[in-house]
Design an enzyme around this catalytic site. Structure first.
Site, PDB file in Angstrom:
ATOM      1  N   SER A  89       0.826  -1.205   0.000  1.00  0.00           N
ATOM      2  CA  SER A  89       0.000   0.000   0.000  1.00  0.00           C
ATOM      3  C   SER A  89       0.861   1.257   0.000  1.00  0.00           C
ATOM      4  O   SER A  89       1.903   1.311   0.642  1.00  0.00           O
ATOM      5  CB  SER A  89      -0.914   0.012   1.228  1.00  0.00           C
ATOM      6  OG  SER A  89      -1.791  -1.095   1.233  1.00  0.00           O
ATOM      7  N   ASP A 126     -11.795   0.355   9.130  1.00  0.00           N
ATOM      8  CA  ASP A 126     -12.699   0.166   7.999  1.00  0.00           C
ATOM      9  C   ASP A 126     -14.135  -0.068   8.460  1.00  0.00           C
ATOM     10  O   ASP A 126     -15.075   0.420   7.822  1.00  0.00           O
ATOM     11  CB  ASP A 126     -12.236  -1.018   7.138  1.00  0.00           C
ATOM     12  CG  ASP A 126     -11.016  -0.680   6.300  1.00  0.00           C
ATOM     13  OD1 ASP A 126     -10.808   0.522   6.018  1.00  0.00           O
ATOM     14  OD2 ASP A 126     -10.266  -1.602   5.929  1.00  0.00           O
ATOM     15  N   GLU A 186     -27.241  10.964 -15.537  1.00  0.00           N
ATOM     16  CA  GLU A 186     -27.115  10.969 -14.085  1.00  0.00           C
ATOM     17  C   GLU A 186     -25.953  11.871 -13.674  1.00  0.00           C
ATOM     18  O   GLU A 186     -25.012  12.111 -14.443  1.00  0.00           O
ATOM     19  CB  GLU A 186     -26.872   9.549 -13.568  1.00  0.00           C
ATOM     20  CG  GLU A 186     -28.075   8.632 -13.692  1.00  0.00           C
ATOM     21  CD  GLU A 186     -29.120   8.907 -12.611  1.00  0.00           C
ATOM     22  OE1 GLU A 186     -29.730   9.999 -12.629  1.00  0.00           O
ATOM     23  OE2 GLU A 186     -29.329   8.029 -11.770  1.00  0.00           O
TER      24      GLU A 186
END
Length: 437
Positions: A223, A248, A291
């Protein structure tokens, strides 16, 4: 990235040992999401949005599969079948609203995820493939969302399909043939609805497969983090579980609260009222608009109003709209600065927020009628969008003088609390720096 200090999975039961020797799925999960995957200790809440995007996709797949059991892909009854789901199917109104609102939330989460990657330089080496796979997911999302919007077969669905597929007619020689092939005829009709329903049902599973590749490619280099520094020692990392699983879950709780508020109290706030009118090929809406998550690209499409170099304005708009996304694939080579994170790039940090404002401005302009002053605003913002990637970013990468980087992630973390570390993760005087709690 291989971490020598990562904990190895050790099954403790006979069943666990049996499975580990034949189908090591628990070992895979442990290495990808557990203590076997060390992560930088300084990840903030913006790094939650990758997990939230995965949750949003799961919600879309589950609700979509159930909705598909009650939907009829036929122009004569498609609109009525949606009303049937809303009124007659047990819990159908909730499933439909979860699916419709979920699409908007999915895009919102992914947009934040992309801008986080832009800010912290997550597209830079060695994460180029990770970045490009993310863009592939984004393109698949756009295709899936567009085809799903057509399935309602309301006024905006029909005319949106006519306008978007009509863009391909601008391509020389093969454009009209491609448009006819996409529609299954010369205008949106039953063949269009059937093929769009099939692809809308299929593509989320393709997205899920690409996400697996995306996560796999993440675990090769490891990461990124807000400093943009590489992990240098065990002191720079903490196990993914329980540190980031708990983080999370907190982020997921906040996300579900906001999501539920929209589903139960304002489910139609993100949609177009005209789509509650059955499709009528003989009545064109006064203002055809996609949209909200397509508005920036719609503004770029409409920014070209004059033929140039013998190329029609419509074709220029189509080229620019697709180029606005394709440019992002080349971002790792357009930004040549050796420093990843904008935290240490003061000039580029300012330009990043200018770019964010430009994207928001494009979104606002794309949702407005194609009239002044919105046309000129779209043109100016479109010009800056492309200049940011093709001119400004390469120049800033060469000319900017970054701020001094810390020696390690641990040093950056501990400096917030008045401490400091040496490059090897130890404190001056020989005391070993402990991971931040």
């Amino acid at each position: 990235m291989s971490f020598p200090w990562a904990k190895q999975y050790q099954p403790t039961t006979e069943i666990g040992k049996f499975m580990d020797s034949r189908l090591p799925l628990p070992r895979f999960v442990y290495g990808a999401l557990g203590a076997g995957y060390p992560t930088p200790k300084n990840l903030n809440y913006f790094y939650n949005f990758g997990v939230l995007a995965g949750v949003a996709l799961v919600i879309q797949i589950i609700t979509g599969v159930v909705l598909g059991m009650h939907y009829a892909a036929d122009t004569s009854v498609a609109f009525d079948s949606v009303e049937h789901i809303m009124r007659d199917v047990n819990g159908g109104w909730m499933l439909r609203y979860m699916h419709a609102v979920g699409a908007s939330f999915f895009f919102a989460v992914v947009y934040i995820h992309i801008f986080r990657g832009l800010y912290y330089g997550s597209y830079k080496p060695p994460r180029e493939v990770l970045w490009m796979l993310g863009l592939v997911i984004f393109l698949l999302m756009m295709a899936t969302a567009f085809m799903g919007y057509v399935l309602v077969w309301g006024q905006m669905s029909f005319w949106g399909a006519a306008v978007i597929t009509g863009l391909f007619s601008a391509l020389p020689l093969v454009g009209e043939a491609i448009q006819t092939w996409l529609l299954g005829g010369f205008s949106p009709d039953n063949a269009t609805l059937n093929r769009f329903f099939s692809l809308h049902y299929l593509l989320p599973f393709v997205i899920f497969g690409v996400i697996i590749l995306h996560v796999w490619s993440l675990h090769i280099p490891g990461s990124n983090n807000p400093t943009g520094l590489d992990v240098k020692s065990e002191q720079d990392t903490v196990p993914f579980h329980p540190y980031y699983t708990s983080k999370d879950f907190f982020g997921l709780g906040v996300y579900l609260i906001i999501f539920s508020a929209f589903v139960f109290f304002m489910p139609n706030s993100l949609g177009e009222p005209d789509n509650y009118i059955p499709a009528n090929p003989l009545s064109t809406p006064a203002h055809i608009v996609p949209e909200w998550y397509f508005w920036p690209f719609y503004a770029i499409l409409r920014a070209f109003t004059t033929d140039f170099l013998f190329i029609p304005a419509k074709l220029w708009g189509v080229i620019a709209m697709f180029a606005s996304i394709l440019l992002l694939f080349f971002l790792p080579w357009l930004d040549t600065s050796p420093v990843r994170s904008n935290k240490y790039r003061p000039l580029n940090r300012i330009l990043f927020w200018v770019f964010v404002a430009v994207c928001v401005g494009l979104g606002v302009a794309g949702g407005k009628p194609a009239e002044e002053p919105w046309v000129i605003i779209s043109q100016l913002l479109t010009a800056y969008y492309f200049a940011h990637f093709l001119i400004i970013l390469p120049l800033v990468s060469r000319l900017e003088k970054p701020l001094p980087l810390p020696n390690s992630i641990s040093e950056a973390v501990l400096s917030k609390f008045g401490g400091s570390t040496l490059g090897d993760g130890s404190r001056p005087g020989g005391a070993v720096a402990q991971p931040a709690e």
